[in-house]
Design a protein around this motif. Structure first.
Motif, PDB file in Angstrom:
ATOM      1  N   TYR B   8     106.636  88.558  31.169  1.00 12.78           N
ATOM      2  CA  TYR B   8     106.337  87.401  33.285  1.00 12.78           C
ATOM      3  C   TYR B   8     105.190  88.213  33.615  1.00 12.78           C
ATOM      4  O   TYR B   8     105.722  89.722  33.627  1.00 12.78           O
ATOM      5  N   SER B  12     103.792  84.368  39.332  1.00 16.28           N
ATOM      6  CA  SER B  12     103.603  83.417  38.289  1.00 16.28           C
ATOM      7  C   SER B  12     104.773  82.596  38.991  1.00 16.28           C
ATOM      8  O   SER B  12     105.648  82.625  38.416  1.00 16.28           O
ATOM      9  N   SER B  15     106.296  81.338  35.180  1.00 18.84           N
ATOM     10  CA  SER B  15     106.837  82.416  35.198  1.00 18.84           C
ATOM     11  C   SER B  15     108.937  82.505  35.571  1.00 18.84           C
ATOM     12  O   SER B  15     109.725  83.350  35.454  1.00 18.84           O
ATOM     13  N   SER B  18     110.703  80.417  34.222  1.00 18.65           N
ATOM     14  CA  SER B  18     111.788  80.352  32.699  1.00 18.65           C
ATOM     15  C   SER B  18     112.977  82.149  32.640  1.00 18.65           C
ATOM     16  O   SER B  18     113.676  82.018  32.423  1.00 18.65           O
ATOM     17  N   ALA B 171     101.138  83.455  31.769  1.00 15.27           N
ATOM     18  CA  ALA B 171     102.169  83.844  31.908  1.00 15.27           C
ATOM     19  C   ALA B 171     103.268  82.976  32.422  1.00 15.27           C
ATOM     20  O   ALA B 171     102.551  81.837  33.456  1.00 15.27           O
ATOM     21  N   PRO B 172     104.288  82.545  31.434  1.00 17.60           N
ATOM     22  CA  PRO B 172     104.859  83.357  30.942  1.00 17.60           C
ATOM     23  C   PRO B 172     104.591  82.984  30.121  1.00 17.60           C
ATOM     24  O   PRO B 172     103.849  82.314  29.198  1.00 17.60           O
ATOM     25  N   ASP B 184     106.292  78.361  30.369  1.00 18.87           N
ATOM     26  CA  ASP B 184     107.063  77.691  30.487  1.00 18.87           C
ATOM     27  C   ASP B 184     108.051  76.674  29.478  1.00 18.87           C
ATOM     28  O   ASP B 184     108.868  75.916  28.644  1.00 18.87           O
TER      29      ASP B 184
END
Lengths: 198, 198
Positions: B8, B12, B15, B18, B171-172, B184
């Motif tokens: 991550y 982001s 991210s 998640s 990312a993630p 995600d």
């Protein structure tokens, strides 16, 4: 009846995924689907891209193909990478626009995607398009003659312009009213919104 | 025990999504999580991007923020856009790397994401990071003194280099063995893979 607009580009792998499942999902949700073929090329060009971002960014492209392998396997769909990628979907999109008016757009669209991404065929080849038209019971010669008509060409240009004006930047895209959902991953959410706003 | 690596970047948005759900989902799946903070900046720069693609491509950025509004609302998370976007997550990532060794990485990471994306705080501000450290019971002054240590700096560089070498482009990202899952939206799929390959 609740409605969803399905904007798709024939060169787009994730549009293939949505085309193969949207009709059944929408029927179960009690939502009508407007099939809206368009071209991403002019939209990508306006962003400075000369080809698919999956070609421009190698790691992103590698992931996309692996992701497609996983998703098509899970959904019982074929996957064979067409050459070249991305394919030129200009003729297919013109035909699909005619078909959207005449009721055979969805079946033709699925036949083209199957040829392109399950069998790896070149959909810029009129013989491939003729086979797709015939597979859904249509007069291929008569329809292929129409792809050079100025009104058909203009209509695809206008449809692509509408996509760009409404903020479409990739495919598939879904609209429920003015609400944009991008990507096959958002199809469930878009259908839930359409159903709730009925 | 089955494992998943969670790569991550603090700047982001996805991210953030998640980070707020991976631990509970992984526990339910019986999967252990390796928290791997890294920097996307050098990876984006290698692709020719000078900032987030959500800033470079305006329609894509507009959709991302709307998508985040919908997803955070559905998941009961806050959303307040930090200024500037993207945030500079360098110090946060160095701290999270120390925390990954010492057991407080996940709680600190969530505290930083909450400050950044639920409250709109600037996470390049050491006072914001100090508050995040204290909120999880840590000695903020002692830890902030360590972010200038050469071994901490080098470790983050090495971690970012490892991400790039393994094909991380956004990312993630999740790894199960060498299998990469991006976004995600793929967390469920990655966890199912981890559980099945245990």
């Amino acid at each position: 009846m609740a409605r969803i607009a399905f904007w798709y580009e024939f060169a787009s792998t994730y549009s293939y995924l949505s085309a193969m499942r949207i009709e059944e999902m929408a029927r179960e949700a009690g939502v009508a689907v407007d099939w809206r073929p368009f071209l991403l090329g002019p939209i990508f060009a306006a962003q400075g891209w000369t080809t698919s971002p999956f070609n421009l960014y190698e790691a992103k492209g590698r992931n996309m193909w692996r992701d497609m392998e996983r998703l098509t396997a899970a959904r019982g769909l074929g996957l064979r990478r067409p050459d070249p990628f991305p394919q030129n979907g200009l003729y297919a999109a013109r035909l699909a626009l005619i078909g959207a008016d005449e009721g055979w757009g969805p079946a033709f669209t699925r036949a083209v995607y199957r040829a392109e991404f399950a069998e790896g065929a070149d959909i810029s080849d009129k013989a491939v398009l003729a086979a797709a038209l015939r597979s859904v019971g249509l007069d291929a010669d008569a329809l292929l003659a129409r792809i050079a008509e100025p009104e058909v060409k203009d209509r695809l240009k206008a449809q692509t312009g509408e996509a760009q004006a409404r903020g479409v930047f990739g495919a598939p895209s879904f609209f429920v009213g003015d609400e944009l959902y991008w990507g096959d991953d958002r199809l469930e959410q878009a259908l839930a919104h359409a159903r709730a706003s009925d």
